[in-house]
Design a protein around this motif. Structure first.
Motif, PDB file in Angstrom:
ATOM      1  N   UNK A 231       0.820  -1.215   0.000  1.00 50.72           N
ATOM      2  CA  UNK A 231       0.000   0.000   0.000  1.00 50.72           C
ATOM      3  C   UNK A 231       0.850   1.260   0.000  1.00 50.72           C
ATOM      4  N   UNK A 232       2.076   1.168   0.519  1.00 51.41           N
ATOM      5  CA  UNK A 232       2.938   2.346   0.573  1.00 51.41           C
ATOM      6  C   UNK A 232       3.242   2.863  -0.821  1.00 51.41           C
ATOM      7  N   UNK A 233       3.319   1.967  -1.820  1.00 50.10           N
ATOM      8  CA  UNK A 233       3.603   2.385  -3.191  1.00 50.10           C
ATOM      9  C   UNK A 233       2.461   3.193  -3.789  1.00 50.10           C
ATOM     10  N   UNK A 234       1.263   3.081  -3.202  1.00 41.75           N
ATOM     11  CA  UNK A 234       0.098   3.801  -3.712  1.00 41.75           C
ATOM     12  C   UNK A 234      -0.235   5.030  -2.881  1.00 41.75           C
ATOM     13  N   UNK A 235       0.426   5.191  -1.742  1.00 40.49           N
ATOM     14  CA  UNK A 235       0.152   6.306  -0.844  1.00 40.49           C
ATOM     15  C   UNK A 235       1.003   7.501  -1.279  1.00 40.49           C
ATOM     16  N   UNK A 236       0.382   8.459  -1.957  1.00 45.07           N
ATOM     17  CA  UNK A 236       1.137   9.601  -2.474  1.00 45.07           C
ATOM     18  C   UNK A 236       1.710  10.459  -1.350  1.00 45.07           C
ATOM     19  N   UNK A 237       0.986  10.557  -0.223  1.00 42.91           N
ATOM     20  CA  UNK A 237       1.498  11.347   0.896  1.00 42.91           C
ATOM     21  C   UNK A 237       2.777  10.734   1.452  1.00 42.91           C
ATOM     22  N   UNK A 238       2.775   9.410   1.623  1.00 37.77           N
ATOM     23  CA  UNK A 238       3.953   8.736   2.165  1.00 37.77           C
ATOM     24  C   UNK A 238       5.122   8.807   1.184  1.00 37.77           C
ATOM     25  N   UNK A 239       4.840   8.657  -0.105  1.00 36.18           N
ATOM     26  CA  UNK A 239       5.901   8.764  -1.104  1.00 36.18           C
ATOM     27  C   UNK A 239       6.508  10.159  -1.095  1.00 36.18           C
ATOM     28  N   UNK A 240       5.660  11.172  -0.980  1.00 35.08           N
ATOM     29  CA  UNK A 240       6.171  12.536  -0.926  1.00 35.08           C
ATOM     30  C   UNK A 240       7.025  12.774   0.305  1.00 35.08           C
ATOM     31  N   UNK A 241       6.595  12.248   1.442  1.00 36.59           N
ATOM     32  CA  UNK A 241       7.386  12.395   2.669  1.00 36.59           C
ATOM     33  C   UNK A 241       8.751  11.727   2.519  1.00 36.59           C
ATOM     34  N   UNK A 242       8.784  10.559   1.897  1.00 39.86           N
ATOM     35  CA  UNK A 242      10.060   9.862   1.726  1.00 39.86           C
ATOM     36  C   UNK A 242      10.992  10.629   0.810  1.00 39.86           C
ATOM     37  N   UNK A 243      10.459  11.209  -0.245  1.00 44.03           N
ATOM     38  CA  UNK A 243      11.307  11.998  -1.142  1.00 44.03           C
ATOM     39  C   UNK A 243      11.860  13.226  -0.416  1.00 44.03           C
ATOM     40  N   UNK A 244      11.023  13.822   0.425  1.00 47.44           N
ATOM     41  CA  UNK A 244      11.486  14.976   1.195  1.00 47.44           C
ATOM     42  C   UNK A 244      12.589  14.574   2.165  1.00 47.44           C
ATOM     43  N   UNK A 245      12.447  13.420   2.801  1.00 51.90           N
ATOM     44  CA  UNK A 245      13.489  12.935   3.718  1.00 51.90           C
ATOM     45  C   UNK A 245      14.820  12.758   2.993  1.00 51.90           C
ATOM     46  N   UNK A 246      14.756  12.173   1.809  1.00 51.99           N
ATOM     47  CA  UNK A 246      15.987  11.971   1.030  1.00 51.99           C
ATOM     48  C   UNK A 246      16.613  13.309   0.677  1.00 51.99           C
ATOM     49  N   UNK A 247      15.797  14.284   0.284  1.00 51.92           N
ATOM     50  CA  UNK A 247      16.338  15.579  -0.086  1.00 51.92           C
ATOM     51  C   UNK A 247      16.977  16.279   1.110  1.00 51.92           C
ATOM     52  N   UNK A 248      16.385  16.158   2.292  1.00 49.75           N
ATOM     53  CA  UNK A 248      16.973  16.770   3.482  1.00 49.75           C
ATOM     54  C   UNK A 248      18.309  16.110   3.824  1.00 49.75           C
ATOM     55  N   UNK A 249      18.392  14.796   3.681  1.00 49.25           N
ATOM     56  CA  UNK A 249      19.665  14.112   3.916  1.00 49.25           C
ATOM     57  C   UNK A 249      20.719  14.598   2.930  1.00 49.25           C
ATOM     58  N   UNK A 250      20.334  14.773   1.675  1.00 47.55           N
ATOM     59  CA  UNK A 250      21.282  15.264   0.673  1.00 47.55           C
ATOM     60  C   UNK A 250      21.702  16.699   0.961  1.00 47.55           C
ATOM     61  N   UNK A 251      20.760  17.528   1.397  1.00 49.07           N
ATOM     62  CA  UNK A 251      21.088  18.923   1.699  1.00 49.07           C
ATOM     63  C   UNK A 251      22.023  19.017   2.904  1.00 49.07           C
TER      64      UNK A 251
END
Length: 542
Positions: A231-251
């Motif tokens: 279900x996580x693959x279909x949850x757009x909110x969770x996917x967006x949060x994960x992408x944001x987490x990755x970007x913060x780690x990169x920053x």
């Protein structure tokens, strides 16, 4: 110096020795029995020539010695000046450090005085606050002092004492307040301006009391216990949060790369490393549950795990072989090459390329070979030709006419995708001279024309539905204007579906599900991307 004087003395005595030789020669001539062909004049000229040559060489050596002594004096003076400048800088740095220490001690004393006053008003909680309060306060003050060091070293001060953030000044307030949830929501609301956010978040993080702790706090909710893996693959909110987490780690990693070692050690303390290690150990077993998307190189979970290790420098706590086996899960992420280098996996790339080739992922293998300068060992042209050969073999059995139209369309679409991926790879790595593209372009045009013709035939075959006339009078024959059923052709050679320039899978392990055959390097056109090669779904809010 004594050697020089002795040489000069010997040269001066040359004349007297020549005179003695002349007398000896004259005496020899007076006693000779036979006539000698050798004349004294010749001997004299020879010895005078030798004398002049020696004097000239001696003069040259003296001049070179003087020049060398001059250079030594100049170098000594320069070294003394530099040493004085270094000492002055050290003293200035020590003075600034002492001033900061005095200011910190004063701030601690004032804060402790303020903290004692509320304790006297509420005696029921005196023990708790006295035991815990000062330590917490001292930690925060220490973090604040560390942040001041970071800002002084690399930041540009602005009116509020933080860092200049032009496009998104609210980032500074969110970071200063250590508001991880607010930071997540702000990035989500401004996801259309990700390029500007990536530039300014590292600057805004300097305003945080503890930038590393802020980023670690933002990772909360990366794995939602209420949502299953599928279900996580279909949850757009969770996917967006994960992408944001990755970007913060990169920053955060970008910020650390601009700092000196002392500032980095103050931000990534042992306590912070301990928190990061605990999060990584919690995430690691969950990578076993990843689905086939991981084999396509687009796994957000694996990317976040590897980025966490690289940013906080805790990869030494994990087995390098296991880490290399996670690379296939992020093979198409644009950061993969840098991740491999940061994690010390560069020497394992030849084995990874072999695995890619064996699993039909030749495009990834070519990109990886260029990224790590392994093109001599793995010929890009041979890999691309092999990839197209396998794609054509897949479609050949279905060209006999026995296959259904749907199956044939799918096969043609896969071949078209493979051709476009190869054309894009040739263009990216400038392989046109080694691999001519004209035959490939002709094949692309042929397949696209066949696709358009089939689409036209399908539309013509659809029955025309009759509609009642607006005046309500019967259902007479409907007049249909001539319609052009030929869809507008796309660009002659559209961008290939393979969006990223690099892909680096590795051998299978307990963390890597079995490969599901050769992947189609296909992204749907017209979709948003989160600047990392992974398809981004628009409805993503916090």
């Amino acid at each position: 110096m004594e050697d020089t004087q002795s040489v000069a003395t010997l040269m001066d005595s040359t004349t007297s020795k020549i005179q003695q030789l002349q007398k000896a020669f004259a005496e020899l001539e007076s006693h000779r029995a036979v006539t000698l062909n050798l004349q004294w004049k010749q001997l004299e000229e020879h010895f005078h020539g030798l004398q002049k040559s020696l004097k000239r060489r001696f003069t040259e050596l003296e001049e070179q010695e003087k020049e060398f002594e001059t250079k030594i004096v100049q170098s000594t003076e320069m070294l003394e000046k530099r040493q004085a400048a270094v000492i002055a800088k050290e003293q200035a740095s020590l003075q600034r450090l002492q001033e900061k220490r005095d200011a910190a001690v004063s701030a601690i004393a004032i804060a402790l005085e303020k903290h004692k006053k509320p304790c006297s008003v509420e005696p029921s909680v005196v023990n708790c606050e006295v035991n815990d309060g000062p330590s917490i306060l001292e930690d925060k003050l220490e973090d604040s002092i560390e942040t001041e060091h970071v800002i002084e070293d690399t930041g540009k001060p602005f009116q509020d004492g933080g860092v200049e953030v032009k496009s998104f000044p609210n980032l500074v307030n969110l970071c200063r307040n250590m508001d991880s949830e607010g930071l997540q929501k702000f990035i989500s609301d401004n996801r259309k301006n990700l390029a500007a956010l990536r530039e300014e978040i590292p600057l805004a993080l300097r305003s945080a009391i503890n930038p590393a702790s802020l980023v670690l706090d933002s990772l909360n909710g990366f794995y939602n216990s209420d949502v299953s893996i599928s279900d996580a693959k279909k949850d757009s909110n969770l996917l967006g949060l994960r992408r944001t987490c990755i970007m913060l780690l990169e920053c955060l990693s970008t910020l650390l790369n601009t700092l000196e070692m002392d500032s980095i050690s103050s931000i990534i303390s042992e306590n912070v490393k301990g928190r990061a290690k605990a999060i990584a150990e919690e995430w690691n077993p969950k990578l076993d549950e990843l689905d086939v998307d991981a084999n396509n190189g687009n796994s957000l979970e694996a990317h976040a795990f590897l980025q966490l290790l690289a940013t906080f420098g805790i990869n030494s706590n994990f087995n390098q072989e296991n880490l290399s086996k996670l690379i296939p899960m992020v093979s198409r992420r644009r950061q993969t090459a840098d991740l491999c280098r940061s994690l010390g996996l560069s020497d394992r790339m030849p084995g990874v390329i072999d695995v890619l080739i064996n699993n039909g992922r030749h495009i990834d293998a070519v990109n990886l070979a260029f990224a790590f300068e392994l093109t001599q060992q793995f010929s890009p042209v041979s890999l691309l030709k092999s990839y197209l050969d396998e794609a054509s073999k897949t479609s050949t059995p279905l060209n006999s006419g026995n296959a259904s139209p749907t199956v044939q369309n799918d096969v043609n679409e896969k071949e078209l995708s493979a051709l476009k991926a190869v054309l894009k790879c040739i263009e990216d790595h400038k392989l046109e001279e080694q691999y001519p593209v004209d035959p490939l372009q002709k094949r692309v045009l042929l397949l696209e024309k066949a696709k358009a013709d089939k689409k036209k035939a399908t539309e013509v075959a659809k029955p025309q539905s009759k509609r009642p006339r607006p005046n309500g009078v019967g259902n007479g024959p409907r007049v249909v204007t001539e319609k052009n059923f030929y869809p507008r052709m796309t660009d002659r050679y559209p961008q290939p579906i393979y969006d990223r320039p690099y892909a680096y899978p590795g051998p299978t392990s307990t963390h890597v599900p079995s490969f599901m055959g050769a992947p189609a390097y296909n992204f749907s056109p017209g979709h948003d991307f989160f600047e990392n090669g992974y398809q981004y779904q628009a409805p993503y809010l916090h």
